[in-house]
Design an enzyme around this catalytic site. Sequence first.
Site, PDB file in Angstrom:
ATOM      1  N   GLU A 260       0.875  -0.949   0.142  1.00 45.96           N
ATOM      2  CA  GLU A 260      -0.169   0.016   0.040  1.00 45.96           C
ATOM      3  C   GLU A 260       1.022   1.323  -0.181  1.00 45.96           C
ATOM      4  O   GLU A 260       1.185   1.646   1.015  1.00 45.96           O
ATOM      5  CB  GLU A 260      -0.947  -0.109   1.351  1.00 45.96           C
ATOM      6  CG  GLU A 260      -1.907  -1.277   1.261  1.00 45.96           C
ATOM      7  CD  GLU A 260      -2.946  -1.146   0.209  1.00 45.96           C
ATOM      8  OE1 GLU A 260      -3.084   0.064  -0.685  1.00 45.96           O
ATOM      9  OE2 GLU A 260      -3.840  -1.944  -0.075  1.00 45.96           O
ATOM     10  N   CYS A 294      -2.339   8.874   2.536  1.00 47.29           N
ATOM     11  CA  CYS A 294      -2.077   8.373   1.130  1.00 47.29           C
ATOM     12  C   CYS A 294      -3.284   8.632   0.311  1.00 47.29           C
ATOM     13  O   CYS A 294      -3.254   8.681  -0.833  1.00 47.29           O
ATOM     14  CB  CYS A 294      -1.806   6.856   1.065  1.00 47.29           C
ATOM     15  SG  CYS A 294      -2.948   5.762   1.914  1.00 47.29           S
TER      16      CYS A 294
END
Length: 503
Positions: A260, A294
């Site tokens: 990720e 993110c």
Amino acid sequence: MNDILKELGLGAVNSGVYTDSWVEQPGGGELVSFNPATGEPIATVLMADVADYDRAVEAAERAFEVWRVMPAPKRGEVVRQIGNALREKKAALGALVSMECGKIRAEGEGEVQEMIDIADFAVGLSRQLYGLTIHSERPSHRMYEQWHPLGVVGVISAFNFPVAVWSWNALLAGVCGDSVVWKPSEETPLTAVATTKIVEPILRAHGVPGLFPLVVGGRDIGAAMANDRRIPLVSATGSCTMGRSVGEAVARRLGRSLLELGGNNAIIVLDDARLDLALRAVLFGAVGTAGQRCTSTRRVLLQKGIATEFTRRLVEAYESVSIGDPLADGTLMGPLVNERAVVSMMAAIELAKSQGGEVLYGGHRLNRPGYFVQPTIVRATSDMSVTHDETFAPIVYLIEVDSLDEAVRIQNGVPQGLSSAIFTDSMQSSEYFLSALGSDCGIANVNLGTSGAEIGGAFGGEKDTGGGRESGSDSWKAYMRRQTNTINYGNDLPLAQGITFGE
């Protein structure tokens, strides 16, 4: 601050190594955790060396031998108790998250709520680890597939979600029958120690004290994990650079990686959008967590008919953002995590200006203790290279577009592919955006922003974001191994594809 540390069982000096018990004198030296809002130390954590890491993996292997044969619903009961323990400590752990990484109290407590929610999800999952029944082409044969625990999972987490990402992995992997070794960010070691202290008594009561070891340490620990054949899966959250390093190391030993990584997320605002909705989404997406998610909004692609009005209203909204102590009521934006983050943000702003960008708001560091900055709006064009990179800070680039086709092309024209959004009241435009011709991201939203995913859906992205999926949906399959089984209950031995052999 001392009351919060005391409630969580933390002191001035804390071991950062837990195997199946706390290691009082780990060999990796001292790590001081600093409050980014003040620049002052909170407490010290003693770090692991590679020998400590080896002991943690050995403890996880022992726990796995016991845990994997426990019925999955029984494993779910252990996770249910972990969720309840987190409920009891939600306020204190949420405050520590805010103190250590700088996000506001509401977001800190919200992160702990994510842990609680994923625990609830995992409890239900423990009774739903389904496999398929498959019709065989051969008579008197039955085929099916089943899922078995994978082994010891390694988790490398980032500072911006210092506890939630661990829970996404550990609690799902846990009900799947795996043990989990955790290497947290060096920026947020105290939250990891506190979380382990909450969980440890429950594991010990169920006879698996080594199920979730903790190894606070530096790059040597991350490298050891990536290269460790005892770890069949490494789940890593962080920068694209870090992810490439981990992914390459794991791939060389033919292990699995769940990555990720970075996001460079865009919101498209079309002429028919409801601007009030879009404005709130951009403000939270770009300013929330000081732009250190993110999924933070990095680019806003404005159709020209609404660009001037939306820009004016966004600047007004930025002027009202309260910046300060993340634990204080009314604060909307806390500090960046450290000095490096401030330097990186200022460098990106200067680069944007050198490439023709116009700063419409912000662009400066605040003159106060800690790592506070102004959230920044830059009018930009899509050909500016700075807009193709992710700066982990509250900078948003406004780019005007003529059409939906142009907006989608610009949105997709970056290396990252995590989260995306469109604001429109046109069903045709929204369906196009969600089609194979539209967003190339792992997350695509209509009339809500890029930030704030729910745990029920699989979280992750494509391209340089790494391709991993965590949290909800069928993400549990990453933590298990699939086995296809065929049973012959007849008296003959027919071969597949009608092959005859030796007859």
